[in-house]
Enzyme design. Structure first.
Site, PDB file in Angstrom:
ATOM      1  N   GLY A 307       0.843  -1.188   0.000  1.00  0.00           N
ATOM      2  CA  GLY A 307       0.000   0.000   0.000  1.00  0.00           C
ATOM      3  C   GLY A 307       0.882   1.242   0.000  1.00  0.00           C
ATOM      4  CG  HIS A 353       6.725  -6.925   4.487  1.00  0.00           C
ATOM      5  ND1 HIS A 353       5.437  -7.005   4.936  1.00  0.00           N
ATOM      6  CD2 HIS A 353       6.722  -7.488   3.258  1.00  0.00           C
ATOM      7  CE1 HIS A 353       4.680  -7.552   4.019  1.00  0.00           C
ATOM      8  NE2 HIS A 353       5.423  -7.869   2.983  1.00  0.00           N
ATOM      9  NE  ARG A 364      -2.706 -13.944  11.000  1.00  0.00           N
ATOM     10  CZ  ARG A 364      -2.544 -13.499   9.757  1.00  0.00           C
ATOM     11  NH1 ARG A 364      -2.271 -12.219   9.540  1.00  0.00           N
ATOM     12  NH2 ARG A 364      -2.649 -14.305   8.723  1.00  0.00           N
ATOM     13  CE1 TYR A 390      -3.439  -7.061   6.250  1.00  0.00           C
ATOM     14  CE2 TYR A 390      -5.634  -7.640   5.486  1.00  0.00           C
ATOM     15  CZ  TYR A 390      -4.307  -7.970   5.678  1.00  0.00           C
ATOM     16  OH  TYR A 390      -3.849  -9.216   5.321  1.00  0.00           O
TER      17      TYR A 390
END
Length: 438
Positions: A307, A353, A364, A390
């Protein structure tokens, strides 16, 4: 005689040098041994987790089937099913349209038409999600009419993100920030009480059926939030029989199998006192190994864009992950409330990331490793909570991590309620009757 003395002195020097060298070698070995033994061990030790069997590793526990299981599964699913949120489509709009909508919302508010005002505020926020005036006015409306200080505080923060000097938002947030911090602490205390109550319930009875069905639900929602389309019944069939599910892709099968392997590995890691980068690579290797064998368990080697968020370049990943490992095992992190610690561990890993794919699943699982070690059941983010999940991550990317910690805390409450509901039903022997609402 002079030559003899010279030779004798030389021999003495040689022998002395050998002895000193041997002593130095012994001292070096001892220093290395004790440095490993005493300084590389983590400071904080964990007792064996109380809820580690919420992640079963015995395959026979999955193959045993009874009609009771389906009833329990349906009941647990009903408890977890959250109220559907209004889906706001973010459409392009002119400044005039946004202004007129906002003024109409304010007018309805003044005249006491709260429901109409709410719809118009929601519409204005959907049309202009970065308009500081809209966000601030919407927050004031929620605070005054709904007594929703938490959401109002989040809106004030967003307004300041887009307009740092917005006077009304600054004043509002100064008022709400401390109130929200206090509410967050109260929520964490409530979570601890629920955990203690559940621990007491499990100490008196064995609820293997509940644990097994919760295990299926965990896998179902974890892969589902990433786009897997298997139903809960199809997933159960795959895990119980090992047979292919007709109409589902190989990747979807491999996602389920990989997550099962990763959860078993996490259970083993709960016995360790230290979470290393190699452990995280091991989690990713198992979760994604069947999906992408080449890239699983390895850092990405290309730049990615999530994004509006741009994770760090590949060359920085080794040092960032080393720093992440240091923070994970630091006293500073481990002195936080376990839910806050787990949520921050999740966010920090997603923010780095480190992998080409599977960052959410791995984060998670690391989060749940921390929660299990602290005596909590593993938390699942439901498929229907994807948008809210999100949005909370995006808020953290903007600089406010509290909404994400709050979201994980709410997920923890949700899972504790689910288990408590299941144990109560099993305790009264009501599993064959209609499932009641918790």
């Amino acid at each position: 005689m002079h030559i003899y003395q010279y030779c004798e002195m030389n021999s003495f020097i040689i022998i002395t040098s050998v002895i000193v060298s041997v002593l130095c070698a012994i001292l070096t070995s001892l220093q290395h041994y004790y440095s490993i033994k005493y300084f590389k061990e983590p400071v904080i030790r964990y007792d064996p987790p109380l809820f580690d069997d919420f992640i079963p590793t015995d395959d026979t526990s999955l193959s045993y089937y009874s009609l009771e299981d389906d009833t329990i599964l349906q009941g647990l699913s009903d408890v977890l099913d959250p109220p559907k949120l209004h889906e706001n489509t973010r459409e392009q709009a002119t400044e005039t349209e946004v202004h007129n909508t906002l003024q109409a919302a304010l007018a309805f508010h003044i005249t006491g038409k709260i429901n109409k005002a709410m719809k118009l505020f929601e519409h204005a926020a959907a049309m202009a999600p970065s308009d500081a005036d809209v966000l601030n006015k919407y927050g004031e409306f929620l605070e005054k009419t709904q007594k929703d200080v938490v959401t109002a505080d989040e809106l004030y923060f967003k307004a300041l993100t887009y307009s740092p000097d917005h006077p009304a938002a600054l004043m509002n947030r100064r008022r709400t920030a401390q109130v929200v911090d206090k509410l967050d602490l109260e929520m964490l205390k409530m979570i601890d009480n629920k955990r203690d109550n559940l621990k007491e319930m499990f100490s008196k009875n064995s609820f293997d059926s509940i644990k097994k069905q919760a295990y299926f639900l965990h896998i179902y929602h974890t892969v589902g939030i990433e786009g897997n389309t298997m139903t809960i019944d199809q997933l159960k069939y795959l895990l119980e029989t090992g047979q292919v599910v007709s109409g589902k892709s190989i990747i979807e099968h491999n996602e389920v199998i990989g997550l099962q392997l990763a959860m078993k590995y996490v259970k083993l890691l709960t016995r360790k006192n230290y979470i290393s980068v190699n452990d995280i690579l091991g989690i990713h290797r198992r979760a994604m190994g069947h999906v992408d064998p080449v890239k699983s368990g390895r850092f990405r080697n290309e730049k990615v864009f999530i994004g509006k968020h741009i994770p760090p370049p590949p060359k920085e990943l080794p040092s960032l992950m080393e720093a992440y490992e240091y923070w994970l095992n630091s006293e500073e992190a481990q002195q936080l409330h376990p839910v806050r610690y787990a949520a921050l561990a999740h966010y920090k890993l997603v923010d780095i990331h480190p992998f080409h794919d599977g960052n959410g699943r791995t984060s998670r699982l690391v989060m749940n490793l921390i929660l299990i070690r602290a005596g909590y059941p593993p938390v699942m983010v439901l498929k229907d909570q994807r948008e809210k999940y999100y949005d909370a991550l995006n808020a953290a990317n903007l600089g406010d991590v509290r909404p994400f910690v709050r979201f994980i805390a709410q997920c923890t409450i949700q899972i504790l309620d689910m288990y408590m509901y299941g144990t109560e039903v099993m305790s009264i022997g009501n599993v064959e009757k209609e499932i009641i609402n918790y």
